[in-house]
Design an enzyme around this catalytic site. Structure first.
Site, PDB file in Angstrom:
ATOM      1  CE  LYS A 154      -1.398   1.515   4.237  1.00  0.00           C
ATOM      2  NZ  LYS A 154      -1.064   2.900   4.583  1.00  0.00           N
ATOM      3  CG  ASN A 155       2.524   2.629   3.488  1.00  0.00           C
ATOM      4  OD1 ASN A 155       1.357   2.976   3.310  1.00  0.00           O
ATOM      5  ND2 ASN A 155       3.007   2.376   4.695  1.00  0.00           N
ATOM      6  CB  CYS A 186      -2.420  11.296  13.010  1.00  0.00           C
ATOM      7  SG  CYS A 186      -2.145   9.582  12.589  1.00  0.00           S
ATOM      8  NE  ARG A 205       1.742  10.167  10.509  1.00  0.00           N
ATOM      9  CZ  ARG A 205       1.207   9.253   9.707  1.00  0.00           C
ATOM     10  NH1 ARG A 205       0.017   8.755   9.972  1.00  0.00           N
ATOM     11  NH2 ARG A 205       1.855   8.835   8.648  1.00  0.00           N
ATOM     12  CG  ASP A 228       3.998   1.272   9.498  1.00  0.00           C
ATOM     13  OD1 ASP A 228       3.645   2.106  10.349  1.00  0.00           O
ATOM     14  OD2 ASP A 228       4.230   1.578   8.311  1.00  0.00           O
ATOM     15  NE  ARG A 266      -6.437   4.469   6.472  1.00  0.00           N
ATOM     16  CZ  ARG A 266      -5.790   5.487   7.000  1.00  0.00           C
ATOM     17  NH1 ARG A 266      -6.014   5.831   8.244  1.00  0.00           N
ATOM     18  NH2 ARG A 266      -4.916   6.163   6.294  1.00  0.00           N
TER      19      ARG A 266
END
Ligand code: EPU
Length: 422
Positions: A22-23, A117, A122, A308, A400
């Site tokens: 995804k990133n 967030c 951030r 993550d 997500r």
């Protein structure tokens, strides 16, 4: 809204596949805006909510998009948009990576400021510093970043911040620099595999980039870029999450498409805990003995242990004999999962940016609430090993970044299903 129900204490066994990162997909979709020619992206988990959001933003800019289950074809011919509005950015912070490509191509951009967030503050100061350094004129007003530039020009820019390099600030400056006049040197650039993937896509589009994968990127601006075809690298965070799922259930699973070269720090820590990790053709196998050893982990920019996977590692530590410590050096407040895990019997004390985890024999299933994407994954892992039934509410966060996670876990023998929240 849906929730996931898990009946724990089932050892996972079998093979699971992971898809594209995804990133990687998000900045690469933004990069397609640097040309008006069509680009094709393969190995994309198209159903993920963040990827759907990015496709919607591109459409709102006037780009035409065709997508099936794992391929996206982007045709930016004649697109005129230059704005990423609040309604999109508020649901997905990564939209900020549209700033660089829109400014470089349209000579102006209006991107909503991302705001707060749950994983902590951030800021975007590094994005703005980098874009200003190469000639972007930026003003902040009414919750928006307004950027314009007649010509972007090459320069030296140091992009390190208090918490190290920034993935999306590097992506933003790198993308804008591809069309700048002259050579841009980005120092303390992110070395994350997703930045490497972006740089490789840009190279296929005709960009001239040296030092890919290192802390110093040298970008020689070109007049124009063309369309490209690219297969996205596999998702190391999704892969790492399944490695932890294997370990926490004391299971034996193979994660297909997981890459050892992207997961060095994670494999090292799992081995230190006593998990057997073997590189297999096309994947990684995790075999777990009954008893594991405690470990100390510090999250750091790549190639360090990824933030993550911090929550997932905490879940494993919570059922590992002895005292483990995990220190969060990227997002010192990213511990929302801890109080939910405590509801399941985990013994975790927070000391500043560290969690001190005293392993318990057994977690006990409970209703818990997901607060963000990776916390959701960690609570599911805890549920897989807990005695009895765990209900994880608000799993829209999970959607997500994880495609069909409950189906994949069920295929490995987990008792897990989805229900509507009443
Ligand atoms: N930072 C600043 N100033 C900036 C930008 C970042 O101080 O202008 C700080 C951040 O506050 C943080 C550190 O620098 O302390 C690193 O943040 P980074 O900018 O690298 O994060 P990001 O680019 O916004 C990406 C991933 C995140 C992942 C981080 C760190 C995407 C779309 N997002 O975010 O992924 O946690 O890098 O690796 O690539 C996730 O997938 O769950 C996720 C949150």
């Amino acid at each position: 809204m849906d929730k996931l129900i898990i009946v724990g204490e089932k050892k996972l066994k079998g093979t699971v596949s992971v898809k594209g990162a995804k990133n990687s997909v998000l900045p690469i979709l933004a990069a397609t805006l640097l040309s008006e020619e069509p680009s094709t992206l393969k190995n994309v988990p198209c159903s993920l909510r963040d990827i759907q959001t990015m496709m919607r933003i591109l459409k709102s800019l006037g780009v035409s998009i065709e997508a099936d289950s794992d391929t996206i074809r982007v045709t930016p011919k004649g697109y005129e948009g230059w704005e990423a509005p609040y309604k999109f950015v508020s649901t997905m912070r990564a939209s900020v990576c549209l700033l660089g490509p829109l400014l470089a191509k349209q000579k102006r951009a209006r991107v909503s400021l991302p705001g707060g967030c749950v994983i902590g503050p951030r800021p975007i100061d590094l994005h703005l510093k980098g874009i200003r350094a190469i000639g972007g004129e930026i003003t902040l007003a009414h919750g928006y970043i307004h950027a314009k530039a007649k010509v972007l020009h090459g320069t030296h820019v140091y992009l390190g911040g208090s918490f190290g390099s920034s993935v999306l600030a590097t992506a933003n400056v790198l993308m804008a620099a591809t069309l700048a006049k002259g050579t841009t040197i980005i120092e303390d650039a992110s070395c994350e595999p997703e930045v490497v993937d972006l740089a490789q896509f840009l190279t296929k589009m005709g960009a001239k980039i040296q030092g890919i994968g290192s802390k110093v990127l040298e970008v020689e601006g070109v007049r124009s870029l063309h369309g490209a075809e690219h297969a996205i690298i596999s998702d190391r965070i999704e892969a790492g999450t399944y490695l932890f799922a294997g370990a926490i259930t004391r299971g034996d699973i193979t994660v297909r498409h997981a890459r050892t070269d992207h997961l060095g720090a994670v494999i090292d820590k799992l081995r230190e805990a006593g998990v057997q990790i073997t590189e297999e053709k096309g994947g990684i196998r995790v075999q777990t003995p009954k008893s594991l050893r405690p470990i100390d982990v510090t999250t750091l920019p790549y190639p360090g242990f990824p933030t993550d996977l911090q929550a997932q590692a905490t879940a494993l530590m919570s059922v590992t004999d002895g005292i483990s410590i995990i220190t969060e050096k990227i997002y010192p407040d990213r511990f929302m999962h801890v109080s939910e895990m405590a509801r399941m019997g985990a013994q975790i004390v927070l000391e500043g940016p560290s969690a001190i985890v005293k392993g318990v024999r057994r977690l006990s299933g409970a209703p818990v609430m997901a607060s963000d994407l990776r916390a959701s994954a960690a609570l599911i892992l805890a549920g897989l090993v807990a005695k009895g039934k765990t209900e994880v509410a608000r799993i829209y966060h999970l959607e997500r970044g994880y495609e069909k996670m409950e189906a994949r876990l069920a295929s490995l023998g987990a008792e897990i299903w989805r229900e509507k929240e009443k």
